[in-house]
Structure formats: structure tokens, C-alpha cells
Design a protein around this motif. Sequence first.
Motif, short mmCIF file in Angstrom:
data_model
loop_
_atom_site.label_atom_id
_atom_site.label_comp_id
_atom_site.label_asym_id
_atom_site.label_seq_id
_atom_site.Cartn_x
_atom_site.Cartn_y
_atom_site.Cartn_z
N HIS A 1 3.18 0.82 -5.44
CA HIS A 1 4.39 0.63 -4.63
C HIS A 1 4.77 -0.84 -4.66
O HIS A 1 3.90 -1.70 -4.48
CB HIS A 1 4.15 1.08 -3.20
CG HIS A 1 3.69 2.50 -3.10
ND1 HIS A 1 4.55 3.57 -3.12
CD2 HIS A 1 2.43 3.03 -3.02
CE1 HIS A 1 3.86 4.70 -3.06
NE2 HIS A 1 2.57 4.39 -3.00
N ASP B 1 0.82 -1.21 0.00
CA ASP B 1 0.00 0.00 0.00
C ASP B 1 0.85 1.26 0.00
O ASP B 1 0.53 2.26 -0.63
CB ASP B 1 -0.91 0.02 1.23
CG ASP B 1 -1.97 -1.08 1.11
OD1 ASP B 1 -2.23 -1.48 -0.05
OD2 ASP B 1 -2.49 -1.55 2.13
N SER B 2 1.95 1.24 0.74
CA SER B 2 2.82 2.41 0.74
C SER B 2 4.24 1.94 1.01
O SER B 2 4.46 0.78 1.36
CB SER B 2 2.37 3.39 1.83
OG SER B 2 2.44 2.73 3.09
N GLY B 3 5.19 2.85 0.83
CA GLY B 3 6.59 2.51 1.03
C GLY B 3 7.08 1.63 -0.10
O GLY B 3 6.84 1.92 -1.27
N THR C 1 8.61 2.82 -6.55
CA THR C 1 7.33 3.49 -6.66
C THR C 1 7.20 3.99 -8.09
O THR C 1 8.14 4.57 -8.63
CB THR C 1 7.24 4.68 -5.70
OG1 THR C 1 7.46 4.19 -4.37
CG2 THR C 1 5.89 5.35 -5.78
#
Lengths: 334, 276, 288
Positions: free
Chosen positions: A315, A266-268, A272
Amino acid sequence: MGRITLENVQKRFGEVEVIPPLNLTIEDGEFVVFVGPSGCGKSTLLRLIAGLEDVSGGEIRIDGRPATDLPPAKRGLAMVFQSYALYPHMSVRKNIAFPLKMAGMDQAEQDRRIAKAAEALNLTDYLDRRPGQLSGGQRQRVAIGRAIVREPAAFLFDEPLSNLDAALRVGMRMEISELHTTLATTMIYVTHDQVEAMTMADKIVVLRAGNIEQVGTPLDLYREPRNVFVAGFIGSPKMNLLEGEHARAHGCKTIGIRPEHLDVVDSGGTFTGKIGVAEHLGSDTFFHVHIPGMAEPMTVRASGEVGLRHGDPIHLAPQADKIHRFDDKGLRIS
Amino acid sequence: MARAITTRKKVMWTALSWGIGLLIFFPILWTFLTSFKTEATAIADPPVWFAFDWTLENYRAVQERSNYPLALTNSIIIAVGSTILGIAIAVPAAWAMAFVPGRRTKDVLLWMLSTKMLPAVGVLYPLVLLAKWLGVMDSRILLIVVLMLINLPIIVWMLYTYFREIPGEILEAARMDGASLRNEIIYVLTPMAIPGIASTILLNIILAWNEAFWTILLTTVDAAPLTKFIASFSAPEGLFYAKLSAASMMAIAPILVMGWFSQKQLVRGLTFGAVK
Amino acid sequence: MATQHSRSAARLMIAPAVFVLLVWMLIPLCMTLYFSFADYRPMRATFEPWIGFDNYVSFVTSSSFTNSVITTLQMVGGILCITIAGGIALALLLDQPIFGQGVVRILVIAPFFVMPTVSALVWKNMFFNVDNGLFSYLYKALGLQPYDFLSQAPVFSIVVIVAWQWLPFATLILLTAVQSLSSEQLEAAEMDGAPGWARFWYIILPHLSRAITVVILIQTIFLLSVFAEIFVTTNGAFGTRTLTYLVYQRVLESQNIGLGSAGGIIAVILANIVAIFLMRIVGKNLDN
Ligand SMILES: Nc1ncnc2c1ncn2[C@@H]1O[C@H](COP(=O)(O)OP(=O)(O)OP(=O)(O)O)[C@@H](O)[C@H]1O
Ligand SMILES: [Mg+2]
């Protein structure tokens, strides 16, 4: 029965060296696949083994006996050609009987073997037709039938499925694999389709420009490709190969990450970027992701249905233990 | 891509083509008609077209002329014999050139074709001399050999082009199946090449049948084929037109029929593939 | 494809064909060459093995040589003009959609299969003959004086006979070439506004140029050795003696072997010049 050894076998066409000296052992009963890009010498190598071409140097042994100077007929091998090479003027029965007739076998034994082969290959109803009246798949089976009746020491296949449509190809692939299990005879199979190689082989031989790049079981090659070429060639979709900054972070020239070893987070994550093309197959979803600073898009394989589409940011996090590292020469660092 | 053609245009073209076609065919047609006339009708003034008493008299008369049956026999033996001999020599050669091409294959083939261009008069006397010396002057065997030699390049060439259309993989398959070279040629190559071999035979029988230099100059009576037999009619009298026509029809009819079947091969055989 | 085994087999299999053709070419040709430098007249029992180039000199400088070359050129040239022009016209005609095309084709091709002695005799007696020939009837019907073709216009007459025999050959080959022209190309030109003659001149004719060249070369080679037609009609009289015929007469009729052989060698050289061009075209085609 069918152990084949090549010692320093090489082949030149005039000045051009198509196969530099090469060593290879094929064990009895093994299903060996030669795979490599077009023009790398797969067919040439197979034809050297068959005796359809002379070697320019080296030794070929079949069951320990030197075969280098034997004509094709005396090597006890059978071959299935890409074009099937059926005799158009003979019925299916005569096609299959031809090698037996050439061997001078008596009629009763011929009939017995033909019946058996036709049974095994579902050709019984077609025995009196001409090849021209058969479908592609049936022709293929006749070609195989002609090969098996001789009970050869080994079978040679040169891209036998490349003239068939996709669905038929999958079916024939299984039939040939099954045939190998029942007959337990050595088979050498040439293809440039790595899926065929992975699904059928006991042992894969990866060739590039006449050189053997790696020999091993399909999973060996998948897990531990010996160099960048094999890494890129085996596996579908292709492994992502990254150089520069990301590779230096792992202390090497090139790193490779298979699409299935990149997790969508979802993030990190390490990478990216934006999704270029999204291919939704249902069972899997493939994304081609554009990452700033990288020339090539990265391929990602996510299992099941994923609700991302073209233009969405994404990501990615590689699975740390699945990163392949290669040195300056392209060789694997373990 | 053809567009709809107006029927009127088509009828016009048809009329023109048929007119020209019949004009070109006319000498043969006229010979055909004349062969059924009496000698008197044959030279009637004005010429009679169809309204005459058709008679087979001329054909009977020609067949009764002592040397007609002999000439016919000679023509058949020489044309067929030279073709068979040529095929026997050419099949292996064409096989080798088509399936085992080497660096010099092309040169050998061109050289063979070039022998076909050698003008016959260049070797006329030596041949007469050699034939006399060997005691084969005016013999069928001499003509069989000579006609075989002048047509051999065409036979090799035609077979070569037909063989090249047979995929090499099939012959390799035969080799893998344990066929010896002999069996490979007998059981696989020859049956597959039958149509090509047949048309080659057809064209060469035609060429040999119509050859009119060596057949005239190397024979007198015993081996004289139809070409020579017909040439013996060349006296300038006008009293035997009907018989001349009958003899001519008998000489050309079988070849005409064969020729119509071999139009396509003609282009291939006589242009050496320069026109496709 | 090739292994050592099959290569040696191949050599063995080409050998008979090469051998017989080599013998056929070399032995008689060398003998002709040998005789061409000798004074050899068996009728007079003269045989002098070496007289240098005398035969060549006397053959080339004699007026019969010059005349025969002129006759040959007239004949070959005339026949080529008729067959090429007629062949193009016929090929274009037969390419049109017509009823019964197959039959017309058969009619047009037929003369090629008539043996030379037959066609020569048929034309000579049934068409050209002053007393009973069809042409004489035609002249009389038109109120003209019958014309003795074979003695008044002998070369022309022979040209007609031989052209009649070779027109089918030219037509057949040019038709093959015409049919290989894509109709799309012609339609494109039509869309571009090219009228009929322009389409013929700028598209069809260039497309045919290669086939025309081949027809010219092959016919020339065969026409240079036209024999039976002259033998049967005029027997070389009335200025119909071509180079081939002249050599034949020197060798077999007057039995001057030396002189005739020199002429034979000259004929071989002339034919070879044409053959070289033909072989170039064939050779290029063999590559693909
Ligand atoms: N008879 C020949 N003469 C010269 N070069 C040849 C000959 N046969 C093959 N080659 C060359 O050898 C190389 C290998 O050819 P080969 O047919 O073995 O390739 P391949 O791996 O089977 O390719 P593909 O997957 O396209 O079938 C090619 O570069 C080809 O051009
Ligand atoms: Mg291949």
C-alpha cells in the motif's frame, strides 16, 4: 574573466536545424552543466562556443567581447574531449606544454606551469611517459592538465568521464569539482548522466532537441521542474508520471510523484498493488509496483531495509505536498 | 578456431607451397646465379647450377660501362624526386579531404583516381611536343614532373586513407590549444601520420623506379634511368648473359627489398580501398 | 568539424593537386583531340588542321587496327585467366598453415617488383632464347626439338612474361580477401556436410567475387597499356602489336600524328569504359 553569453545562437547542418535560436548567459566562475538525452545537441552547442563549428546565426560573446567570428585558438577557452584527444607521439610533458609552446611562452615559465599542474594532478611521476602507457584515469588527468596550464577564460568538457569505469568516475567527478573550487574559473560540462549533473553543477541547462527546457540550480530543477520532460529527466530513480483518473483527482493532465515521496503504509493509502521487482541495496530499497489499471509499474524508494519481496501486496501513500501537477501542454501548475 | 593440424598435412602443404614459391621466384634466382658466372659458364650446356667459380667480374664490368652510374643516379633522382614532389602536393590535399570533407570531396577523389586510368598513349605526342617546345626533353626534371603526375592520384589516395584513421578530435584539440593551421599540420598531423607517409613514399619510389613507358620514350641518354639502360641490352646475342644478369640484379635489388617491406601498402595503394 | 575558416583553408590546400592534375589531363588530351582531326605528318611537312573524321575512319578500318585489337584481347584475356586462376590457387595455398609462410610469400611477391624491362630481357634471353635459353636445354633434355618461343608463339611468350609479373598482385589481393573470410562460416558449412569442392564453390568463390572483379578491372587498365615488355622482346613484330603499341608506332615511328592521335583517343575511350566500372566499386566503398 569568463562570462559567456549566447544571443539567438542557432545551428543548422544543411536543412536540419539542430539548435533553434537560443539565449543563455553563463556567469564568470560558474560550473554549468548541459544535460539532455543523446542527440539533443549538447556537443554541438559546446563546439559552437569553442569555435570548432560556425554558428548559423546569432552572437557569442566572451567577457562582453564578440567572439562569433574568432577562430578557436583566439577565444581563450580550453577543452577536454571525450576521447581525451592526447597527442600520442608526445610525452605527457610535451602534451601539457603544447598549448604553451603554441602561445610562444618562454621555457622557464613553461616548466613552472607544467610542474604546478603535474603536482596538482598527481602526474609528476608520469611526465616522461607516452599517453599510450597510461591508464584511462591518468590520461584524463593529462587532458585536464593540458587545459589548465593555459589559464583559460573557461573550460569546456564534453562527456569527459564516459570512458572511465564507475569507481574511477566518482573519483574524477570529485577531482573536477575540487579543481573548480580552487581555480574558480568558468566551466561548461556536457553529460547525459543526470547524477553527474546534479552533483557537480552550480547551474544545470536541460536541453531537448536543441531547445533549452529549463535552467536552474540542481535543487530548483528537483523541486520545481518546469515541465514533464525535466521532471522525468532529473532525479533518480525517475519520477512516476501518472495520467487519467489519478491526475483528474488533482485537477490536471499529469501528476508526478518522485519514488522517495511515496510512503509504504500498512493499509489504506492511495495506491494498492503487487511488488514486481524488489531491489535491496541495504541503504535503500526500491520496489517496482504493479498497480491494477496502470500500464507502467510505479517505482518506490523506501529507506533502509524493508522486508517485502516479489509478489507481496503493498500500500502506498504519496506525500501530499510533494505532488507535481502538469497541464495539457506538460507545463507545471504551481 | 583453428583445429589441430596433423603435422603430415602441414608438411605436405609446406612442400607444395615452397615448390611453387621457388618456381615463381626461379627467374630471379637464376638471374642472381648467372650474374656471378663467367660469360662462358652462363651459356654452358647443360646449365651449371651452383658449382662454378663465383666471380664479381660482371658487376665490376657493368659499373665500368660509362653510362651505368649515370643511369643509377638518374633512377634515384627521378624516383625520389617525383615522390617528394608528389608528397608535398598531396599532403595538404589529403589533409583537406580527410578532415574537412565536403559534399564534393568524394567526387574530387574519384576524379583524381580516374586520371590514373588515362592511357599514356592518349597523351604521348602532345607531351613530346610540349617537352621539346619547353626544351626539357631528356631531362630529369621532365621525368620527375611526369612521374609525379601519374602517381599523384595514388599518393593522395593512400595518404587520404591513412589520415582518415587519425581521430579528428586530436586535431581539434590542437586547434583549441592555439595551434595555427600550419602548426597543426607540422606538430600534430605529420608526426602521427609518419608511418602512413613512410609507406606511401616507399610504394611510390617503387612505382616510379619501375615505370617503363615515359622513362623509355622521354629520354635518350642524359636523363635515361635504369629502365632505359637495361632496355639497351636487348640485342639478340647470347654472349653477355652474365653482364646482363649483373646489371639486372643491380637494377632490381634495392626495389625488391623495399617491395618486401611494403606488401600491405601495395594492396591498399593499388586497389584504392576496393579490397580490404 | 568544419568551420568557414577551415573550409576555405581546405579549398586552398586541395587546389594545387587539382590544378596540376587538371592541367595534366586537359592540355595534352585536348591537343590529342585536336590533332586527331588534322592531317599532321611532320616528316613530310604536311599540316592540314581539319579533315573531319578521316583519321578515325582510316584508323578503325585498317587491318592493323583489327589485328591490334585481337592481339590486345588475346593478351589481356590470357594474362587475366592465368593470374586469376593462379592467384586464387596460390591465395588458398598460402592461407594454409605452412612452415615458413612469410618466406614463401616473399618469394611469390618478388616478380611484381622487378622492373618491366628487366623481366622482359631475362625471359627473352635466358629462358626463351633458342640457342642458349633454359627452355631449349629443357626441350633438348627431353629429346625434343628446341622451340623458338618469341617468333613461333610471340603472343603467348609475352603473356607468360606479363602474367609472371602480375600474378603476385592478384595473389596478394585475393589472399587479403581469403583471409577476411571467417573460418566459422567454413566450419558451419563443414558441419552441414558440404564436401571440399562445395565449400569452395558455394562459400569461398562467392566471397572472393568482389576481389576478383577488382583484380580484373585494375589489371585490365594496366594491361591495356603494356609497353616495355613488347618494346624489349619483339618490338611489335610477329603480330604482337597491341593497340597501345600501334598508337606508339604511328605517333613516334611513322610520325603520322593525326592518325596516331585518333588511335590515342580510341584507347582513352576504351580504357574509360573499364574505369567507369572500377570507379563505381571504389565510390561505393568510400561511403562507409
Ligand atoms: N556534422 C554534422 N552533420 C550533420 N548532422 C550533425 C552533425 N553533427 C551533429 N549532427 C546532428 O546534430 C544532432 C546533435 O548532435 P550532438 O552531437 O550535439 O548530440 P549530443 O547531444 O552531443 O549527443 P550525445 O549525448 O550522443 O553525444 C544529432 O542529431 C546529430 O545527428
Ligand atoms: Mg555528444
